[in-house]
Design an enzyme around this catalytic site. Structure first.
Site, PDB file in Angstrom:
ATOM      1  N   LYS A 249       0.857  -1.191   0.000  1.00 22.79           N
ATOM      2  CA  LYS A 249       0.000   0.000   0.000  1.00 22.79           C
ATOM      3  C   LYS A 249       0.890   1.236   0.000  1.00 22.79           C
ATOM      4  O   LYS A 249       1.731   1.409   0.885  1.00 22.79           O
ATOM      5  CB  LYS A 249      -0.901  -0.002   1.245  1.00 22.79           C
ATOM      6  CG  LYS A 249      -1.649   1.320   1.475  1.00 22.79           C
ATOM      7  CD  LYS A 249      -2.585   1.258   2.688  1.00 22.79           C
ATOM      8  CE  LYS A 249      -3.165   2.627   3.021  1.00 22.79           C
ATOM      9  NZ  LYS A 249      -4.101   2.620   4.174  1.00 22.79           N
ATOM     10  N   ASP A 254      -2.417  10.225   3.472  1.00 24.96           N
ATOM     11  CA  ASP A 254      -3.820   9.851   3.688  1.00 24.96           C
ATOM     12  C   ASP A 254      -4.511  10.891   4.554  1.00 24.96           C
ATOM     13  O   ASP A 254      -4.445  10.842   5.782  1.00 24.96           O
ATOM     14  CB  ASP A 254      -3.889   8.462   4.349  1.00 24.96           C
ATOM     15  CG  ASP A 254      -5.330   7.985   4.534  1.00 24.96           C
ATOM     16  OD1 ASP A 254      -6.248   8.646   3.981  1.00 24.96           O
ATOM     17  OD2 ASP A 254      -5.524   6.956   5.213  1.00 24.96           O
ATOM     18  N   LYS A 261      -9.916  12.998   7.913  1.00 22.56           N
ATOM     19  CA  LYS A 261      -9.423  12.667   9.247  1.00 22.56           C
ATOM     20  C   LYS A 261      -9.365  13.925  10.103  1.00 22.56           C
ATOM     21  O   LYS A 261      -9.379  15.044   9.582  1.00 22.56           O
ATOM     22  CB  LYS A 261      -8.001  12.089   9.145  1.00 22.56           C
ATOM     23  CG  LYS A 261      -7.911  10.688   8.574  1.00 22.56           C
ATOM     24  CD  LYS A 261      -6.471  10.198   8.578  1.00 22.56           C
ATOM     25  CE  LYS A 261      -6.333   8.824   7.958  1.00 22.56           C
ATOM     26  NZ  LYS A 261      -6.975   7.752   8.716  1.00 22.56           N
ATOM     27  N   ASP A 272       1.735   6.459   5.396  1.00 22.29           N
ATOM     28  CA  ASP A 272       0.744   5.490   4.910  1.00 22.29           C
ATOM     29  C   ASP A 272       1.223   4.775   3.640  1.00 22.29           C
ATOM     30  O   ASP A 272       0.471   4.029   3.025  1.00 22.29           O
ATOM     31  CB  ASP A 272      -0.600   6.204   4.676  1.00 22.29           C
ATOM     32  CG  ASP A 272      -1.793   5.278   4.870  1.00 22.29           C
ATOM     33  OD1 ASP A 272      -1.649   4.256   5.574  1.00 22.29           O
ATOM     34  OD2 ASP A 272      -2.868   5.589   4.313  1.00 22.29           O
ATOM     35  N   ASP A 331     -11.993   7.275   3.628  1.00 22.65           N
ATOM     36  CA  ASP A 331     -10.784   7.025   4.419  1.00 22.65           C
ATOM     37  C   ASP A 331     -10.404   5.541   4.420  1.00 22.65           C
ATOM     38  O   ASP A 331      -9.313   5.176   4.852  1.00 22.65           O
ATOM     39  CB  ASP A 331     -11.000   7.530   5.853  1.00 22.65           C
ATOM     40  CG  ASP A 331      -9.695   7.669   6.623  1.00 22.65           C
ATOM     41  OD1 ASP A 331      -8.620   7.598   5.984  1.00 22.65           O
ATOM     42  OD2 ASP A 331      -9.761   7.849   7.846  1.00 22.65           O
ATOM     43  N   GLU A 333      -9.303   3.721   2.067  1.00 28.92           N
ATOM     44  CA  GLU A 333      -8.808   3.782   0.696  1.00 28.92           C
ATOM     45  C   GLU A 333      -7.748   2.736   0.376  1.00 28.92           C
ATOM     46  O   GLU A 333      -7.560   2.369  -0.777  1.00 28.92           O
ATOM     47  CB  GLU A 333      -8.229   5.195   0.430  1.00 28.92           C
ATOM     48  CG  GLU A 333      -6.782   5.414   0.896  1.00 28.92           C
ATOM     49  CD  GLU A 333      -6.574   5.272   2.395  1.00 28.92           C
ATOM     50  OE1 GLU A 333      -7.557   5.427   3.145  1.00 28.92           O
ATOM     51  OE2 GLU A 333      -5.435   5.002   2.816  1.00 28.92           O
ATOM     52  N   ARG A 335      -7.496  -0.476   0.916  1.00 23.50           N
ATOM     53  CA  ARG A 335      -8.027  -1.712   0.316  1.00 23.50           C
ATOM     54  C   ARG A 335      -8.378  -1.507  -1.156  1.00 23.50           C
ATOM     55  O   ARG A 335      -8.338  -2.456  -1.937  1.00 23.50           O
ATOM     56  CB  ARG A 335      -9.227  -2.206   1.149  1.00 23.50           C
ATOM     57  CG  ARG A 335     -10.400  -1.249   1.186  1.00 23.50           C
ATOM     58  CD  ARG A 335     -11.350  -1.524   2.339  1.00 23.50           C
ATOM     59  NE  ARG A 335     -10.851  -0.993   3.613  1.00 23.50           N
ATOM     60  CZ  ARG A 335     -11.477  -1.110   4.778  1.00 23.50           C
ATOM     61  NH1 ARG A 335     -12.641  -1.743   4.849  1.00 23.50           N
ATOM     62  NH2 ARG A 335     -10.951  -0.602   5.876  1.00 23.50           N
TER      63      ARG A 335
HETATM   64  N1  BES Z   1      -4.206   4.612   6.880  1.00 22.95           N
HETATM   65  C1  BES Z   1      -5.344   4.351   7.670  1.00 22.95           C
HETATM   66  C2  BES Z   1      -5.094   3.322   8.764  1.00 22.95           C
HETATM   67  C3  BES Z   1      -4.141   3.752   9.858  1.00 22.95           C
HETATM   68  C4  BES Z   1      -4.614   4.299  11.024  1.00 22.95           C
HETATM   69  C5  BES Z   1      -2.779   3.517   9.728  1.00 22.95           C
HETATM   70  C6  BES Z   1      -3.726   4.652  12.042  1.00 22.95           C
HETATM   71  C7  BES Z   1      -1.908   3.883  10.736  1.00 22.95           C
HETATM   72  C8  BES Z   1      -2.364   4.441  11.877  1.00 22.95           C
HETATM   73  C9  BES Z   1      -6.478   3.816   6.806  1.00 22.95           C
HETATM   74  O1  BES Z   1      -6.518   4.256   5.495  1.00 22.95           O
HETATM   75  C10 BES Z   1      -7.763   4.247   7.447  1.00 22.95           C
HETATM   76  O2  BES Z   1      -7.953   5.418   7.617  1.00 22.95           O
HETATM   77  N2  BES Z   1      -8.609   3.292   7.799  1.00 22.95           N
HETATM   78  C11 BES Z   1      -9.844   3.586   8.439  1.00 22.95           C
HETATM   79  C12 BES Z   1     -10.895   2.632   7.913  1.00 22.95           C
HETATM   80  C13 BES Z   1     -12.296   2.948   8.333  1.00 22.95           C
HETATM   81  C14 BES Z   1     -12.740   4.271   7.729  1.00 22.95           C
HETATM   82  C15 BES Z   1     -13.196   1.842   7.889  1.00 22.95           C
HETATM   83  C16 BES Z   1      -9.658   3.404   9.935  1.00 22.95           C
HETATM   84  O3  BES Z   1      -8.925   2.490  10.340  1.00 22.95           O
HETATM   85  O4  BES Z   1     -10.209   4.186  10.699  1.00 22.95           O
HETATM   86 ZN    ZN Z   2      -4.633   4.775   4.683  1.00 21.31          ZN
HETATM   87 ZN    ZN Z   3      -7.525   6.102   5.228  1.00 20.42          ZN
END
Ligand code: BES
Ligand code: ZN
Ligand code: ZN
Length: 482
Positions: A249, A254, A261, A272, A331, A333, A335
């Protein structure tokens, strides 16, 4: 890029070197260099893991460094000792010397790995007045051993792997302002060409014409163009399909997109792209390690930004493999970009796939900041990855991938949606979406959202990127070569 030089020698004849003494918990020295009885008074040194003390040993006028190995000696305690010793000496000493007599080679390799990782600093952005030499005089670690010839190979291997992890850290620590998808792709091309690997870069037009719908959907809000990168390593100039595909990834920033966020939440989101950085850094070292299997590395690179052209919650895109995905939270993204990269790896006929992604905050909740989550569709491949993590000293923990939760990603309008049930197993629903893009190919997914970053300078880490995954991937591919 300032890296620790490491050499192995058979004679002790190193003038002006500063000697490191390994000490077990309870002050038992490992192989010579008896500490003074009164060392304990000098700063409470007792040989605990990573603890250091500069002192004169009994029967010697030479000042030395004592470093603790703790109660139980294993590769990790030697890594921690390596980092502790190097950090204690870095400021004041040019050459550090370790006597390896009687120490098993794999422990000396671990010490070396810890030393190189612990030596790492990210200073590229310090200003004019910054004087690195006031922080780091040290340039060299010398290991002295009777069996220098046998030791040289395992130590060189440790240096290569640790330097690869440092390369990943450099890529990750660089701010998103300059570490754009295009810049990352350029670096990938340079690394490929200087290591006799082939590299294909998809630009935006090719990403469109080749229907990489997930990558496109995520990139829509950004002024930076996306890239897909594929690097191919073929030992002995063979031309078969990859035995192993690595997929990373690569979200160079992000923001969350329109599902923005919080300020706090996006503070660390230049990291990220840690999965893509781990893939690129691993690819860069396969030749040095003599990996004997064909490997392809795929890196899906884009920013995730909000704007008038950004993907909106409720939008649906068609991924590379023809499946439709409803984006309910922009967010989620990672996947979406991985979906297309996984499809490409399957189309190219990869024997098995390992992906790495800072995918879910839920994985940090489940396993904390030091352990990565492991999921997949093939027990044998999962077990090999778990064994590689164990050997490399990167903690992994398997999580289930239950079909019963497929209902969590059912969409009202499309083949699937990009989020799961609220507050329920977010790490698993992300992985279940990925599973839709790997078909029957054996596949393992590493959610590295927790361990990709460290909050402090503990053990052999620095605050910031850890380079997590590189050591596991190297160990995995080396084991796969035999
Ligand atoms: N890049 C983030 C995940 C992340 C969070 C990595 C904290 C490192 C530290 C990812 O893209 C994300 O934001 N995922 C969301 C998914 C949700 C919206 C279903 C999450 O984990 O909140
Ligand atoms: Zn991310
Ligand atoms: Zn994200």
């Amino acid at each position: 890029m300032n890296r620790l030089q490491v050499s192995v020698q058979s004679s002790l004849d190193v003038p002006e070197a500063f000697e490191i003494n390994l000490v077990q918990d309870g002050m038992v020295p490992l192989g010579g260099g008896v500490p003074r009885d009164d060392l304990a008074k000098g700063g409470g040194f007792s040989g605990k893991s990573g603890q250091t003390l500069v002192a004169f040993p009994r029967d010697s006028e030479k000042v030395t460094l004592f470093v603790g190995l703790g109660e139980h000696q294993d590769k990790e305690s030697f890594r921690v000792a390596g980092a502790g010793a190097i950090r204690a000496l870095a400021k004041d000493v040019r050459v550090a010397l370790l006597s390896g007599h009687g120490v098993p080679p794999e422990f000396l390799a671990a010490f070396t790995e810890g030393a190189v990782l612990g030596f790492y600093r990210y200073d590229a952005l310090r200003g004019k007045g910054f004087d690195r030499s006031s922080l780091q005089q040290l340039t060299q670690l010398v290991i002295v051993s009777d069996s220098a010839d046998q030791l040289a190979g395992v130590v060189a291997r440790a240096v290569s792997v640790a330097n690869a992890a440092c390369l990943a850290r450099d890529l990750i620590n660089e701010p998103a302002a300059t570490m754009t998808p295009a810049r990352f792709a350029e670096i990938a091309e340079e690394i490929a060409s200087s290591n006799a690997m082939t590299c294909r870069v998809w630009d935006k037009a090719q990403i469109e014409s080749e229907a990489l719908g997930g990558l496109l959907a995520v990139s829509r809000g950004s002024v930076q163009e996306p890239r897909m990168v594929k690097i191919s390593y073929r030992p002995g100039e063979r031309t078969e399909n990859a035995a192993v595909a690595l997929v990373g990834k690569g979200i160079t920033f992000d923001s969350g997109g329109l599902s923005l966020k919080s300020g706090e939440g996006m503070m660390t989101m230049k990291t990220d792209m840690s999965g893509a950085a781990a893939v690129l850094a691993t690819m860069s070292v396969l030749g040095d390690l003599g990996v004997g299997v064909a490997v392809d590395g795929y890196m899906a690179l884009t920013e995730n930004m909000p704007s008038g052209s950004a993907t909106k919650p409720g939008d649906v895109f068609i991924a590379r493999n023809g499946k439709s995905v409803e984006v309910l939270n922009t967010d989620a993204e990672g996947r979406l970009v991985l979906a297309d990269a996984l499809s490409l790896a399957c189309e190219d006929g990869a024997g098995e796939i390992i992906d790495l992604a800072t995918l879910t905050g839920a994985c940090v909740v489940a396993l904390g900041r030091e352990i990565a989550g492991v999921m997949g569709n093939d027990t044998a491949t999962i077990d090999r990855v778990l064994a590689a993590g164990e050997a490399a000293g990167e903690p992994l923990w398997q999580l289930p991938l239950p079909d019963r939760y497929k209902k969590h990603i059912e969409s009202e309008v499309a083949d699937m949606k990009n989020i799961g049930a609220p507050g329920a197993a977010g790490t698993l629903s992300a992985a279940l979406l990925l599973k839709e893009f790997v078909g029957d190919t054996p596949w393992v997914h590493l959610d590295i959202a927790g361990p990709s970053r460290s909050d402090s300078d503990e053990r052999y880490f620095r605050k910031g990127a850890t380079g997590f995954g590189v050591r596991t991937l190297c160990a995995y591919l080396e084991a796969r070569s035999h």
